[in-house]
Structures are given as structure tokens and as C-alpha cells.
Design an enzyme around this catalytic site. Sequence first.
Site, PDB file in Angstrom:
ATOM      1  N   ASN A 228      81.848  -1.891 -16.867  1.00  0.00           N
ATOM      2  CA  ASN A 228      82.087  -0.705 -17.671  1.00  0.00           C
ATOM      3  C   ASN A 228      83.439  -0.841 -18.362  1.00  0.00           C
ATOM      4  O   ASN A 228      84.133  -1.840 -18.193  1.00  0.00           O
ATOM      5  CB  ASN A 228      82.012   0.572 -16.818  1.00  0.00           C
ATOM      6  CG  ASN A 228      83.014   0.540 -15.681  1.00  0.00           C
ATOM      7  OD1 ASN A 228      84.221   0.494 -15.904  1.00  0.00           O
ATOM      8  ND2 ASN A 228      82.522   0.569 -14.447  1.00  0.00           N
ATOM      9  N   ASP A 296      77.290   1.718 -10.287  1.00  0.00           N
ATOM     10  CA  ASP A 296      76.315   2.336  -9.389  1.00  0.00           C
ATOM     11  C   ASP A 296      75.256   1.357  -8.909  1.00  0.00           C
ATOM     12  O   ASP A 296      74.679   1.532  -7.839  1.00  0.00           O
ATOM     13  CB  ASP A 296      75.620   3.503 -10.103  1.00  0.00           C
ATOM     14  CG  ASP A 296      76.569   4.647 -10.402  1.00  0.00           C
ATOM     15  OD1 ASP A 296      77.449   4.910  -9.569  1.00  0.00           O
ATOM     16  OD2 ASP A 296      76.445   5.262 -11.478  1.00  0.00           O
ATOM     17  N   ILE A 323      81.558   4.476  -2.302  1.00  0.00           N
ATOM     18  CA  ILE A 323      82.845   4.390  -1.603  1.00  0.00           C
ATOM     19  C   ILE A 323      83.376   5.772  -1.261  1.00  0.00           C
ATOM     20  O   ILE A 323      83.871   6.008  -0.150  1.00  0.00           O
ATOM     21  CB  ILE A 323      83.850   3.606  -2.465  1.00  0.00           C
ATOM     22  CG1 ILE A 323      83.323   2.178  -2.715  1.00  0.00           C
ATOM     23  CG2 ILE A 323      85.216   3.542  -1.777  1.00  0.00           C
ATOM     24  CD1 ILE A 323      84.175   1.356  -3.656  1.00  0.00           C
ATOM     25  N   PHE A 340      87.210  10.851  -8.470  1.00  0.00           N
ATOM     26  CA  PHE A 340      87.223  11.051  -9.920  1.00  0.00           C
ATOM     27  C   PHE A 340      85.788  11.133 -10.412  1.00  0.00           C
ATOM     28  O   PHE A 340      84.904  10.439  -9.889  1.00  0.00           O
ATOM     29  CB  PHE A 340      87.955   9.910 -10.619  1.00  0.00           C
ATOM     30  CG  PHE A 340      89.429  10.166 -10.817  1.00  0.00           C
ATOM     31  CD1 PHE A 340      89.965  10.231 -12.090  1.00  0.00           C
ATOM     32  CD2 PHE A 340      90.259  10.365  -9.732  1.00  0.00           C
ATOM     33  CE1 PHE A 340      91.321  10.478 -12.285  1.00  0.00           C
ATOM     34  CE2 PHE A 340      91.615  10.612  -9.906  1.00  0.00           C
ATOM     35  CZ  PHE A 340      92.148  10.669 -11.192  1.00  0.00           C
ATOM     36  N   LYS A 358      79.739  14.405  -1.784  1.00  0.00           N
ATOM     37  CA  LYS A 358      80.458  13.241  -1.263  1.00  0.00           C
ATOM     38  C   LYS A 358      81.435  13.588  -0.145  1.00  0.00           C
ATOM     39  O   LYS A 358      82.041  12.682   0.438  1.00  0.00           O
ATOM     40  CB  LYS A 358      81.211  12.548  -2.410  1.00  0.00           C
ATOM     41  CG  LYS A 358      80.338  12.179  -3.606  1.00  0.00           C
ATOM     42  CD  LYS A 358      79.258  11.178  -3.247  1.00  0.00           C
ATOM     43  CE  LYS A 358      78.361  10.869  -4.429  1.00  0.00           C
ATOM     44  NZ  LYS A 358      79.027  10.134  -5.495  1.00  0.00           N
TER      45      LYS A 358
END
Length: 412
Positions: A228, A296, A323, A340, A358
Site C-alpha cells: 500500500n 489485510d 495485530i 489507527f 479490536k
Amino acid sequence: MARILLIVGGGIAAYKASELIRLARRAGNSVTPVLTAGGAHFVTPMTLAALAESPVYTSLWDLKDETEMGHIQLSRAADLVLVCPATADLLAKMAAGIADDLATTLLLATDKPVVAAPAMNVRMWQHAATQANVATLRGRGIMVIEPDEGEMACGEYGPGRLPEPAAILAQLPLEAPALPGHPEFQAGAAPGEGLVPQPAAGPLAGKHILVTAGPTHEPIDPVRVIANRSSGKQGFAIAAAAAQAGARVTLVAGPVSLPTPGGVTRIDVETAEQMLAAADAALPADAAILVAAVADWKVAPSPTKLKKSAGPPRLEFAPNPDILATLGRHPLRPRLLVGFAAETGDLLAQAEAKRNAKGADWIVANDVSGDVMGGGTNQVHLVTAGGDEEWDHLPKEEVGRRLVARVAEALR
């Protein structure tokens, strides 16, 4: 005064060991040199002994040295072990636990902090074997200083040059800085009078902060990756701000071409699995700020290059480890866990959903539909259990400072 055990490896950059000894001693430190057989081809024991005003140790089999000092005692008598230059061969032996000469035996026997300053040809530094060895060493807590980029003695150009001795000494984790002129060097002290140790200062003094930054690269074949556009700038800015606030900072960085912030321990990785392993090895931490844009998905990479003539490849994707979620349920979960969220629509709803799913305490959300990824500025929302806080469009360095100030406040 710090006692430095200096291991001089066998590379052309060994000549810089002389200046390193001179600067270290000028700052009030003592240096005991250990010269490898390779290093002796570039610098003599007499030169190092004269500058260090200390015996130079060269052999594991010297009866006199073993009787008077012994390699085990030598490995324990220092406050810090510095390998400079650290050749590809030395890094490989350190990673494998090989002890076939005095230097590698000392490294295996020491219970003191170890710092390696690599120097080698650019292709040797970038080789997968060397990078794997560096990741292994960093995962074990050894500080590996990033080499400089520039022209090599062989005529090639790229990363692999040994940093200047002053820059190396400035990064050593000593109780006090190792160079005159550093802010913590006692005001008014003349060169050579030594350092006055100062307690760590700043709102994050005594805290360990883990930061991830940059992209991950998931290999498709030997030349292609899934990646990315993350530049790593925001994560590096946060790591720098945390170090400036007095924290001990571990920065796990994906493939980026950014200099390591001062006072930061950097671990370079490529894939999401490597990043998770490095983050896990860095725990416990008081706070983890996971800025990296982790891919991902991954594929089973082809061992050979996929040819265009064979037509579009059929790639079977599998999910990468998460993670943020893994650290959210980790037995050593950081007291403050910050993730983030880079989104292109419905920013706040997706950020809050991510925070809940998460197990994160905070989510820093930003709209990446513009030039945020790779740019020098950012506009973020800080999403917490108490609601949403919108920040102005700011340079990434200022975003880092603001976030670190909030982290320090939360940990207090």
C-alpha cells in the site's frame, strides 16, 4: 562514566573505530577494544591500544589474557558491548549463536546491553538473510543501528555505510549521553571532564512505548508484493515525539526509507506476520500505538517469477493476522492500546466499530481519500470511549506531538 567493550569487525569501516574511541574517551567513557582477525587487516592493535589506553584483546586462546582476565569476566565487566563495524558475517553469527572466536564468545556470554553498528555493501545489507538476522537480533533486544546511505568503498551507492562515530555514540543507550554538546552534558564542563548522569526527563520518563509504522509487503513471487502507499511518516513522527517525551521507544517499521528517530530502537520487518512477531517480542509496554497500514491479505508466494506470457495469475488469498486485535486480547496487553483507522467513507462509524471489535482504547481515524498517505500533513479524529475529538489539519510531526501528549496524560 560508562565502560564500553568495543568489538571491531572486519570491514573497511574498521578505520572509524579509532575516531570512535577518541570521542568516547573524550566524553569520559572508558573503552576496552576487542579486535577480530578480520578487523586486524584494517587497523592495528597498537593504534587501538594507544587511543584507548587499554590492552587490546584479540584471541580466545591467549593464555596470559585468560589467566589475568578471562573471556567470561571480560564480557561482564563492561556496561555496554558495541560491535562496530558489525559485518554481515558477525550479524549472522550473533543471530545463530555461534561462538568460534573471542568476539562471538563474548557476545554469547555477556549479560550487558549489546549494540551493533552494521557496515557492508548495499546488496549484502539488503539481502534477505541479513535482514532476517537483523530482525532476529532486534527481537532479542539487541539494538541494531541503521546504516547510512551513500557511496561505498566498492563504488556502489545505497544503505550500508557505517554512520559517523559521533552519530553512533549519540545513539548508545548510556545513562548519560556520550558526546559533549548534548543537552544533558553538564553545562560549563570542559571537554574531557566527563558526563554528569541526568535522570530521564519528560512526561513519559520510565515508560515503554511500542509503535508500528509503514506498510507491510506480502510477497507474490520473488519480485512482486501486495503493498500500500503508506510512507511511515506519521508513525515515525509519533515514535520521535515519544522519545523526546522521555520514553523508551520500540519502533517496528515496515519497508520505508526513513531515518531512525534519535533515541528510538528500530526493528525492520516486511510482512504482517513478521510485524506481529516483533510487536509481541517487544512486550510488555505501557502503551502501543499501532500506526502501520498492515495488509489485510496474503497469498502463498510462487518460488519463481510469474511470467506475463502465462496470463493473469490465479491468486488464493488468506487473511493476515490482526495485530491490533491480537494485542487487544494479549496476556501482556499494554495499559493503553491505540489503533489507527485509514478510511475513505463513514469515518467515525467505522472507527468506533473498529475500536469495539479490536479491543482498543483509542482509534485515530483519518480520511485517506486525498494525499494523506505519503504526504506531510494529516487531519485526524481521536475516537475514545468518551466520544470523538476532531483535530485541525496539521503537519504529521504536530499530530505526533499532540497524540503523545494525550498518551502521557492517560498513563499518568
